[in-house]
Design an enzyme around this catalytic site. Structure first.
Site, short mmCIF file in Angstrom:
data_model
loop_
_atom_site.label_atom_id
_atom_site.label_comp_id
_atom_site.label_asym_id
_atom_site.label_seq_id
_atom_site.Cartn_x
_atom_site.Cartn_y
_atom_site.Cartn_z
N ASP A 8 5.93 147.39 154.41
CA ASP A 8 4.95 147.49 155.13
C ASP A 8 5.13 146.84 156.49
O ASP A 8 4.11 146.34 157.19
CB ASP A 8 3.54 147.16 154.50
CG ASP A 8 3.43 147.48 153.06
OD1 ASP A 8 3.46 148.68 152.89
OD2 ASP A 8 2.96 146.90 152.06
N LYS A 11 7.43 150.31 159.51
CA LYS A 11 8.49 151.03 159.65
C LYS A 11 8.40 152.44 160.08
O LYS A 11 9.41 153.15 160.81
CB LYS A 11 9.60 151.08 158.61
CG LYS A 11 10.11 149.52 158.06
CD LYS A 11 10.90 149.67 157.02
CE LYS A 11 10.10 150.23 155.62
NZ LYS A 11 9.03 149.27 155.36
N ALA A 34 6.47 154.62 148.38
CA ALA A 34 6.14 154.15 149.97
C ALA A 34 5.24 154.98 150.79
O ALA A 34 4.64 155.91 150.02
CB ALA A 34 7.59 154.63 150.60
N GLY A 35 4.89 154.50 151.67
CA GLY A 35 3.88 155.09 152.55
C GLY A 35 4.15 154.78 154.01
O GLY A 35 4.14 153.51 154.45
N HIS A 36 4.42 155.75 154.79
CA HIS A 36 4.42 155.59 156.06
C HIS A 36 3.01 156.17 156.73
O HIS A 36 2.89 157.35 156.69
CB HIS A 36 5.85 156.22 156.60
CG HIS A 36 6.81 155.53 156.43
ND1 HIS A 36 8.10 155.76 156.54
CD2 HIS A 36 7.01 154.15 155.69
CE1 HIS A 36 9.15 154.90 156.07
NE2 HIS A 36 8.55 154.14 155.45
N THR A 37 2.67 155.71 157.88
CA THR A 37 1.58 155.87 158.54
C THR A 37 1.84 155.99 159.98
O THR A 37 2.54 154.98 160.60
CB THR A 37 0.31 155.09 158.48
OG1 THR A 37 -0.11 154.62 157.31
CG2 THR A 37 -1.09 155.77 159.45
N GLN A 218 10.10 150.52 151.57
CA GLN A 218 10.00 149.08 151.06
C GLN A 218 10.71 147.83 151.85
O GLN A 218 10.73 148.28 153.10
CB GLN A 218 10.38 148.89 149.78
CG GLN A 218 9.42 149.63 148.69
CD GLN A 218 9.61 151.22 148.38
OE1 GLN A 218 10.96 151.38 148.26
NE2 GLN A 218 9.11 151.96 148.52
N THR A 295 -1.80 152.95 147.78
CA THR A 295 -2.60 152.58 146.83
C THR A 295 -4.03 152.16 147.67
O THR A 295 -4.96 151.89 146.60
CB THR A 295 -2.33 151.45 145.77
OG1 THR A 295 -1.82 150.39 146.85
CG2 THR A 295 -0.96 151.70 145.23
P1 IMP Z 1 6.83 149.91 142.34
O1 IMP Z 1 7.82 150.27 143.52
O2 IMP Z 1 5.69 150.89 142.15
O3 IMP Z 1 7.43 149.76 140.97
O4 IMP Z 1 6.20 148.29 142.79
C1 IMP Z 1 6.88 147.14 142.55
C2 IMP Z 1 6.53 146.45 143.45
O5 IMP Z 1 7.03 146.78 144.94
C3 IMP Z 1 5.14 146.09 143.68
O6 IMP Z 1 4.79 144.58 144.29
C4 IMP Z 1 4.59 147.08 144.73
O7 IMP Z 1 3.34 146.44 145.35
C5 IMP Z 1 5.86 147.07 145.83
N1 IMP Z 1 6.07 148.14 146.69
C6 IMP Z 1 6.45 149.56 146.36
N2 IMP Z 1 6.46 150.17 147.28
C7 IMP Z 1 5.87 149.40 148.29
C8 IMP Z 1 5.69 149.85 149.69
O8 IMP Z 1 6.13 150.76 150.10
N3 IMP Z 1 5.24 148.76 150.35
C9 IMP Z 1 5.06 147.36 150.01
N4 IMP Z 1 5.25 147.30 148.59
C10 IMP Z 1 5.59 148.00 147.86
#
Ligand code: IMP
Length: 439
Positions: A8, A11, A34-37, A218, A295
């Site tokens: 976050d 990027k 992942a989520g990119h805005t 990430q 989320t």
């Molecule tokens: P998972 O990738 O869903 O298995 O989550 C594992 C950990 O990585 C958790 O703490 C998530 O909140 C964190 N996480 C996964 N994807 C992201 C992201 O794109 N941004 C920030 N945290 C992430």
């Protein structure tokens, strides 16, 4: 381009900026966690899998073999873009990427519940279980999805096997194999035109001297091997992951750009030494709109941590940095920067490998003055208030790496390009003394 903190870092915007000079943009790890805005001409795009380079009509976008692909979400993204008039014909998907299945999502959520106080705080998108199957060698790959007979056989066996786990271990209803197979065959038809040997495509682009941007999802501290294990994701967001996750040799990568916020955030569980619980943390959260793209969860906020920063420089071999969201600090009277940790009375300059030790680290802060004025309209370093420029120089000095880009807001123009990080001379960017020096 990689995230230098816990993800976050903003990027999406930096990829979008760099994509302008890139012929090819490649995702190499992670999935729909992942989520990119990206905001372009007032329109907001939320992308989970498709590289934001897709917004440029001539840029080729590749989803590499190190990613895990949830076809349902990918198709929703394709549809969303097409509906907005953005062509997706330039999207290529690796044949050997692994596929996230419904049982992965179910197991991810159920196992988090089981962990109780030990939960990781995952995004619940099935990422960990998809990578676990890849390692266990029971995964479904995109090339299996493209072969209806093979898919039918493999899924019949796998779903029977996963149903035992769903029912007996998690007390969940079993999946209907036939129904799942039918859904996935439909997804396969929709994705088929995009599926190729992406390693070959990238190699070909390298031979033709195209500019290729590898886009990390990430961040460094969420890396499975180098992050705050077990509070990490299941892939390798670090720069080295770009080689494994695409099939490109390390000698073919010219430079590595790290993205870090001017402060720090983290989503999910796990230690976070500079976390702020009071009013200042709330202010960062409000001004920075710190809610997860995937989320919607509120992000934990804290001061900039230079120990983590230096670690990211080392682990990724960073050439330069993009500092984002500097404007979020605009209202601060003073700003703290963590320069080292104290562990059991000892001063510690280096990031500890153990999360148990990391949880005991207390930040040692240096306090610097804020600038108490808006930076949102600044377009050159000279436009910045002196204290803001001093803050940037201090970060560059602490991390021993130059700053190439400063971002002061969500839109493309709210950016200071100190030096073009793709075409500019290597390591000739904003140095600690504030002067761009040619080497
Ligand atoms: P998972 O990738 O869903 O298995 O989550 C594992 C950990 O990585 C958790 O703490 C998530 O909140 C964190 N996480 C996964 N994807 C992201 C992201 O794109 N941004 C920030 N945290 C992430």
């Amino acid at each position: 381009m990689i995230g230098a903190q816990w993800g976050d870092e903003g990027k999406g915007k930096i990829t979008d900026l760099l994509s302008k000079s890139a012929d090819v943009v490649v995702r190499y790890q992670g999935g729909v966690n992942a989520g990119h805005t990206v905001v372009v001409q007032g329109q907001t795009f939320k992308l989970h899998l498709i590289p934001s380079g897709i917004l440029y009509p001539d840029t080729e976008c590749i989803i590499g073999c190190g990613t895990v692909i949830d076809p349902q979400v990918l198709i929703e993204e394709l549809d969303q873009l097409e509906k907005l008039g953005i062509s997706t014909r330039n999207l290529l998907i690796s044949q050997t990427a692994h596929v996230t299945m419904p049982y992965h999502r179910m197991i991810d959520r159920a196992s988090e519940e089981r962990r109780g106080n030990h939960k990781i705080g995952t995004t619940g998108r099935g990422i960990g279980p998809t990578y676990a199957d890849k390692s266990e060698r029971t995964g479904i790959r995109i090339l299996d999805l493209m072969d209806p007979d093979a898919l039918r056989k493999q899924l019949n066996w796998t779903i029977n096997y996963k149903n035992v786990i769903l029912e007996k271990l998690y007390n969940l209803p079993p999946l209907d194999a036939e129904e799942t197979i039918e859904h996935y065959l439909k997804y396969a038809d929709r994705l088929r035109p995009h599926v190729v040997d992406t390693s070959l495509k990238i190699y070909d682009a390298i031979q033709r001297r195209r500019n290729i941007l590898f886009e990390g999802a990430q961040g460094t501290l969420l890396d499975l091997d180098h992050g705050t294990y077990p509070y990490v994701t299941s892939s390798n967001p670090v720069a080295g992951g770009a080689c494994v996750g695409t099939g490109v040799g390390p000698t073919m990568i010219d430079r590595v750009i790290g993205v870090a916020k001017a402060y720090t955030t983290r989503v999910g569980e796990g230690p976070f030494p500079t976390e702020l619980h009071g009013e200042v943390g709330e202010l960062l959260c409000d001004r920075g709109a710190e809610f997860g793209t995937t989320t919607g969860r509120k992000r934990r906020c804290g001061w900039f941590d230079a120990v983590i920063g230096r670690y990211a420089v080392r682990i990724n071999g960073l050439d330069c940095l993009a500092i984002t969201k500097l404007d979020v600090l605009d209202e601060m009277e003073e700003i703290q920067v963590c320069v080292a940790y104290e562990i059991d009375g000892q001063n510690c300059q280096d990031f500890p490998s153990s999360s148990r030790i990391f949880a005991r680290c207390k930040p040692i802060y240096k306090t610097v003055p804020g600038w108490k004025q808006s930076t949102a309209e600044c377009r050159k370093l000279e436009d910045l208030p002196k204290q803001a420029l001093d803050y940037l120089k201090f970060l560059a000095e602490l991390m021993e790496v130059p700053i190439a880009i400063v971002s002061l807001g969500a839109s493309r123009d709210q950016t200071i390009i100190v030096e073009d990080p793709i075409h500019g001379p290597k390591r000739a960017l904003l140095h600690a003394d504030g002067t761009p020096v040619a080497v």
